[in-house]
Design a protein around this motif. Sequence first.
Motif, PDB file in Angstrom:
ATOM      1  N   TYR A 218       5.437  12.663 -14.470  1.00 55.82           N
ATOM      2  CA  TYR A 218       4.099  12.429 -13.944  1.00 55.82           C
ATOM      3  C   TYR A 218       3.971  10.981 -13.484  1.00 55.82           C
ATOM      4  CZ  TYR A 218       2.357   9.707 -17.959  1.00 55.82           C
ATOM      5  OH  TYR A 218       2.153   8.732 -18.907  1.00 55.82           O
ATOM      6  N   GLY A 219       2.993  10.755 -12.623  1.00 53.53           N
ATOM      7  CA  GLY A 219       2.663   9.402 -12.189  1.00 53.53           C
ATOM      8  C   GLY A 219       1.172   9.326 -11.956  1.00 53.53           C
ATOM      9  N   ARG A 220       0.606   8.161 -12.205  1.00 55.86           N
ATOM     10  CA  ARG A 220      -0.834   8.028 -12.025  1.00 55.86           C
ATOM     11  C   ARG A 220      -1.200   6.586 -11.670  1.00 55.86           C
ATOM     12  NH1 ARG A 220      -3.406   8.294 -18.145  1.00 55.86           N
ATOM     13  NH2 ARG A 220      -2.045   6.727 -19.100  1.00 55.86           N
ATOM     14  N   VAL A 221      -2.276   6.472 -10.900  1.00 56.87           N
ATOM     15  CA  VAL A 221      -2.886   5.184 -10.583  1.00 56.87           C
ATOM     16  C   VAL A 221      -4.276   5.211 -11.181  1.00 56.87           C
ATOM     17  CG1 VAL A 221      -3.658   3.633  -8.765  1.00 56.87           C
ATOM     18  CG2 VAL A 221      -1.553   4.965  -8.453  1.00 56.87           C
ATOM     19  N   ILE A 222      -4.568   4.250 -12.068  1.00 50.66           N
ATOM     20  CA  ILE A 222      -5.842   4.224 -12.779  1.00 50.66           C
ATOM     21  C   ILE A 222      -6.592   2.947 -12.442  1.00 50.66           C
ATOM     22  CG2 ILE A 222      -6.914   4.012 -15.057  1.00 50.66           C
ATOM     23  CD1 ILE A 222      -4.877   5.875 -16.135  1.00 50.66           C
ATOM     24  N   ARG A 223      -7.885   3.113 -12.223  1.00 50.30           N
ATOM     25  CA  ARG A 223      -8.751   1.961 -11.936  1.00 50.30           C
ATOM     26  C   ARG A 223     -10.027   2.109 -12.757  1.00 50.30           C
ATOM     27  NH1 ARG A 223     -10.219  -0.404  -5.961  1.00 50.30           N
ATOM     28  NH2 ARG A 223     -11.550  -2.109  -6.659  1.00 50.30           N
ATOM     29  N   PHE A 224     -10.406   1.026 -13.460  1.00 53.56           N
ATOM     30  CA  PHE A 224     -11.574   1.082 -14.322  1.00 53.56           C
ATOM     31  C   PHE A 224     -12.849   0.622 -13.632  1.00 53.56           C
ATOM     32  CE2 PHE A 224      -8.070   0.963 -17.305  1.00 53.56           C
ATOM     33  CZ  PHE A 224      -8.432   1.955 -18.204  1.00 53.56           C
ATOM     34  N   ASP A 225     -12.712  -0.129 -12.564  1.00 51.72           N
ATOM     35  CA  ASP A 225     -13.898  -0.566 -11.831  1.00 51.72           C
ATOM     36  C   ASP A 225     -13.862   0.036 -10.442  1.00 51.72           C
ATOM     37  OD1 ASP A 225     -11.830  -1.970 -10.664  1.00 51.72           O
ATOM     38  OD2 ASP A 225     -12.998  -3.801 -10.403  1.00 51.72           O
ATOM     39  N   LYS A 226     -14.862  -0.273  -9.656  1.00 52.01           N
ATOM     40  CA  LYS A 226     -14.875   0.113  -8.257  1.00 52.01           C
ATOM     41  C   LYS A 226     -15.537  -1.011  -7.483  1.00 52.01           C
ATOM     42  CE  LYS A 226     -19.208   2.729  -8.624  1.00 52.01           C
ATOM     43  NZ  LYS A 226     -19.880   4.027  -8.349  1.00 52.01           N
ATOM     44  N   PRO A 227     -15.418  -1.033  -6.163  1.00 55.44           N
ATOM     45  CA  PRO A 227     -16.057  -2.107  -5.396  1.00 55.44           C
ATOM     46  C   PRO A 227     -17.525  -2.242  -5.758  1.00 55.44           C
ATOM     47  CG  PRO A 227     -14.624  -0.814  -3.972  1.00 55.44           C
ATOM     48  CD  PRO A 227     -14.669  -0.104  -5.291  1.00 55.44           C
ATOM     49  N   LEU A 228     -17.965  -3.470  -6.014  1.00 57.59           N
ATOM     50  CA  LEU A 228     -19.349  -3.694  -6.414  1.00 57.59           C
ATOM     51  C   LEU A 228     -20.326  -3.392  -5.291  1.00 57.59           C
ATOM     52  CD1 LEU A 228     -18.975  -6.989  -8.482  1.00 57.59           C
ATOM     53  CD2 LEU A 228     -19.037  -4.633  -9.291  1.00 57.59           C
ATOM     54  N   LEU A 235     -15.499   2.452   7.242  1.00 62.67           N
ATOM     55  CA  LEU A 235     -14.272   2.277   6.475  1.00 62.67           C
ATOM     56  C   LEU A 235     -14.293   3.165   5.241  1.00 62.67           C
ATOM     57  CD1 LEU A 235     -11.673   0.488   5.889  1.00 62.67           C
ATOM     58  CD2 LEU A 235     -13.198  -0.872   4.449  1.00 62.67           C
ATOM     59  N   PHE A 236     -13.151   3.818   4.946  1.00 66.81           N
ATOM     60  CA  PHE A 236     -13.036   4.603   3.717  1.00 66.81           C
ATOM     61  C   PHE A 236     -12.387   3.766   2.622  1.00 66.81           C
ATOM     62  CE2 PHE A 236     -10.381   7.032   0.817  1.00 66.81           C
ATOM     63  CZ  PHE A 236     -11.334   7.842   0.222  1.00 66.81           C
ATOM     64  N   GLY A 270       4.713  14.052   0.133  1.00 67.18           N
ATOM     65  CA  GLY A 270       3.458  13.360   0.325  1.00 67.18           C
ATOM     66  C   GLY A 270       3.308  12.170  -0.605  1.00 67.18           C
ATOM     67  N   TRP A 271       2.073  11.720  -0.755  1.00 65.40           N
ATOM     68  CA  TRP A 271       1.765  10.531  -1.558  1.00 65.40           C
ATOM     69  C   TRP A 271       0.296  10.564  -1.960  1.00 65.40           C
ATOM     70  CZ3 TRP A 271      -2.068   7.556   0.669  1.00 65.40           C
ATOM     71  CH2 TRP A 271      -2.288   7.749   2.051  1.00 65.40           C
ATOM     72  N   LEU A 272      -0.078   9.729  -2.919  1.00 67.63           N
ATOM     73  CA  LEU A 272      -1.470   9.650  -3.339  1.00 67.63           C
ATOM     74  C   LEU A 272      -1.700   8.353  -4.099  1.00 67.63           C
ATOM     75  CD1 LEU A 272      -2.110  12.038  -6.389  1.00 67.63           C
ATOM     76  CD2 LEU A 272       0.123  11.167  -5.717  1.00 67.63           C
ATOM     77  N   GLY A 273      -2.969   7.920  -4.142  1.00 66.15           N
ATOM     78  CA  GLY A 273      -3.278   6.669  -4.819  1.00 66.15           C
ATOM     79  C   GLY A 273      -4.732   6.292  -4.634  1.00 66.15           C
ATOM     80  N   ILE A 274      -5.002   4.989  -4.642  1.00 68.43           N
ATOM     81  CA  ILE A 274      -6.348   4.446  -4.472  1.00 68.43           C
ATOM     82  C   ILE A 274      -6.277   3.332  -3.439  1.00 68.43           C
ATOM     83  CG2 ILE A 274      -8.267   3.256  -5.608  1.00 68.43           C
ATOM     84  CD1 ILE A 274      -7.446   4.571  -8.217  1.00 68.43           C
ATOM     85  N   THR A 275      -7.210   3.349  -2.499  1.00 67.04           N
ATOM     86  CA  THR A 275      -7.178   2.372  -1.417  1.00 67.04           C
ATOM     87  C   THR A 275      -8.455   1.550  -1.368  1.00 67.04           C
ATOM     88  OG1 THR A 275      -6.873   2.067   0.975  1.00 67.04           O
ATOM     89  CG2 THR A 275      -8.094   4.001   0.278  1.00 67.04           C
ATOM     90  N   ASP A 276      -8.285   0.266  -1.054  1.00 75.43           N
ATOM     91  CA  ASP A 276      -9.384  -0.634  -0.752  1.00 75.43           C
ATOM     92  C   ASP A 276      -9.337  -0.954   0.733  1.00 75.43           C
ATOM     93  OD1 ASP A 276     -10.509  -0.898  -3.294  1.00 75.43           O
ATOM     94  OD2 ASP A 276      -8.983  -2.345  -3.891  1.00 75.43           O
ATOM     95  N   LYS A 277     -10.210  -1.848   1.144  1.00 75.47           N
ATOM     96  CA  LYS A 277     -10.247  -2.232   2.550  1.00 75.47           C
ATOM     97  C   LYS A 277      -8.913  -2.807   3.018  1.00 75.47           C
ATOM     98  CE  LYS A 277     -12.716  -5.256   5.750  1.00 75.47           C
ATOM     99  NZ  LYS A 277     -13.852  -6.173   5.924  1.00 75.47           N
ATOM    100  N   TYR A 278      -8.386  -3.755   2.265  1.00 74.36           N
ATOM    101  CA  TYR A 278      -7.159  -4.434   2.667  1.00 74.36           C
ATOM    102  C   TYR A 278      -5.951  -4.114   1.793  1.00 74.36           C
ATOM    103  CZ  TYR A 278     -10.112  -7.517   5.527  1.00 74.36           C
ATOM    104  OH  TYR A 278     -10.987  -8.026   6.456  1.00 74.36           O
ATOM    105  N   THR A 469      -8.125  -4.235   9.662  1.00 73.86           N
ATOM    106  CA  THR A 469      -6.742  -4.707   9.607  1.00 73.86           C
ATOM    107  C   THR A 469      -6.645  -6.042   8.886  1.00 73.86           C
ATOM    108  OG1 THR A 469      -6.934  -5.695  11.817  1.00 73.86           O
ATOM    109  CG2 THR A 469      -6.036  -3.462  11.664  1.00 73.86           C
ATOM    110  N   ILE A 470      -5.731  -6.110   7.951  1.00 72.58           N
ATOM    111  CA  ILE A 470      -5.572  -7.332   7.172  1.00 72.58           C
ATOM    112  C   ILE A 470      -4.994  -8.462   8.016  1.00 72.58           C
ATOM    113  CG2 ILE A 470      -3.235  -6.825   6.356  1.00 72.58           C
ATOM    114  CD1 ILE A 470      -4.170  -7.929   3.614  1.00 72.58           C
ATOM    115  N   GLU A 471      -4.347  -8.102   9.120  1.00 77.88           N
ATOM    116  CA  GLU A 471      -3.807  -9.142  10.000  1.00 77.88           C
ATOM    117  C   GLU A 471      -4.910 -10.040  10.545  1.00 77.88           C
ATOM    118  OE1 GLU A 471      -0.764  -5.965   9.753  1.00 77.88           O
ATOM    119  OE2 GLU A 471      -2.946  -6.039   9.908  1.00 77.88           O
ATOM    120  N   MET A 472      -6.121  -9.495  10.680  1.00 74.08           N
ATOM    121  CA  MET A 472      -7.246 -10.275  11.203  1.00 74.08           C
ATOM    122  C   MET A 472      -7.959 -11.071  10.102  1.00 74.08           C
ATOM    123  SD  MET A 472      -7.290  -9.721  14.424  1.00 74.08           S
ATOM    124  CE  MET A 472      -6.641  -8.554  15.618  1.00 74.08           C
TER     125      MET A 472
END
Length: 601
Positions: A218-228, A235-236, A270-278, A469-472
């Motif tokens: 198994y594999g997992r990505v865990i996050r206890f907070d979220k964007p304030l 943007l998603f 495939g793949w899965l996880g958690i994404t932020d803006k950058y 885009t993080i390049e900007m």
Amino acid sequence: MENNRNFLITIALSVLILTLWQVFYMNPRVEKERETARIEQQRVEAQKQTQPSSGEVPAAPQGGVPGSNTGTAGAVPESREQAVAASQRVKIDTPSIGGSINLTGARIDDVLLKDYHLTVDKNSPNIDLLNPSVLPNGYYAEIGFVGNAETGSVPGPDTVWTAEPNAVLTPTTPVTLTYTNDKGLTFKRTISIDANYMFTVTDTVTNSGSAPVSLSNYGRVIRFDKPLVASTYVLFEGLIGVTGKEGLHEVKYSQIEKDKQVVPGKSDDGWLGITDKYWAVAMVPSSKQSFQPRFSYFDDGRPRFQSDFMSDPMTVAPGQSGTVETLVFAGAKEVAKINAYEKDLNIRQFDLLIDWGWFYFITKPMFWLIDNLYKLLGNFGLAILATTVLVKAIFFPLANKSYKSMAKMKMVQPRMLEIREKYADDKMKQQQAMMELYKTEKINPLAGCWPVLIQIPVFFALYKVLYITIEMRHAPFFGWIQDLAAPDPTSLVNLFGLLPFAAPTFLHIGVWPLIMGVTMFLQMRMNPTPPDPTQAMIFNWMPVIFTFMLGSFPAGLVIYWAWNNTLSIIQQSVIMKRQGAKIELWGNLAGMFKKKPKPAE
């Protein structure tokens, strides 16, 4: 027909104003709040108490991915450094990231991005993408196994792995962790990393017992907070993955808090996880076994978000070994690197980790053009200016035809006035005569709308590129513009910094928004003043409204708009001069300063 033309232009411009105001005005304000909240969170991350759960979330029926072990109950460490130092670790040191791996659970929970800072100041703290679970902003990736009575204890959240002495994970030196249980199973985990953001975790299970065993990875990505600050619909942000026949899954924080679980169908890749803006953290399961993806929200003890997978069981015969490999991405969503991972590692649609939106067929080429011009010119601001020139060149035939038609409209205005006077009492004949005039002179009465309308998709694409885009991010231009993705920091309200106070967001008007407003004003004065008072008022107030509205927009977008207006003025002047039409700019400007005659008494 002339009245219809004026009405349609008025409607088009009004819709444009309302659309831009509603769609874009709040986003920069939200983004400013988001960045401020994140910086504040980084500074005071350890100042509140948490209520860890006393154990793990019960396993799913027939075994499943475990819930989160949140650590020992008690006070939060005084600092991130203290939290990291509280457990045995293996150091990570690559050109792109620093940090460490927690030997308890072999968690990747300490990742600092060396190339990215909280603010434009290079001396500001680096972005800490992953953090130990005991912190309020705990965020980590973990890989383990789900066993049964025959397998005995298998590596999970509480397993303490053994590492080689003084081991350091670098792109040239993988690290090896080992764990042996009471059933004769030896787990050997080799963790390697490239020069960027991709970990490769290779688990080898050796069965020294007398009977075959079956266990699942198994594999997992865990996050206890979220964007304030909640993300805008441009943007998603949230739980994400590409698996099974369904393909892309995007689960917002608000959705998963309500639904608790989203369980797609089983998948072979495939793949899965958690994404932020950058930034993002994503796992790519092994393609040797099918796996069950899942997106979850647990609200027992400490609320937490989790993207996980569990593979189908693999059987290891006595005296034999089984191997499973999992990829873990933890880093910045740089377009070139994301695309390279998709191609080189054969990760299905990994480019969707970046939210190009529904109009990706515009936004992706727009980024490609700007990025390549940046490589040529060495400055993203110059790349935006060059992109504007190229876009103007592409649309030149359409704009050229439009401006020619507008020039002809001005030349036949005397005849149009004659028609109006001649058929003042018969609107039907007036419209028929107007139509005949347009047909004879080959004039398109709606031609004036096109130069404005064709800018909308280009404007949106550029806005999307600057926003996602993080390049900007933190890309400088010249002078006071040190971040093209942020608003112009100067403000007319405090005399561009001379007065010691910050202007309210809705009154923030920098130098570049003023330049944009002036160029827009001049462009609109290229045409005769509309005879209709309502339409004339809209035309007069549009530059003012846009100046205030774009005051909170990314500076790169405002620079584009000002430069585009300047090119349009030059282009329209040249075309009108060639057509022999009068350029109204100077006359309109002079007319603004003439005293209006007093009405006769």
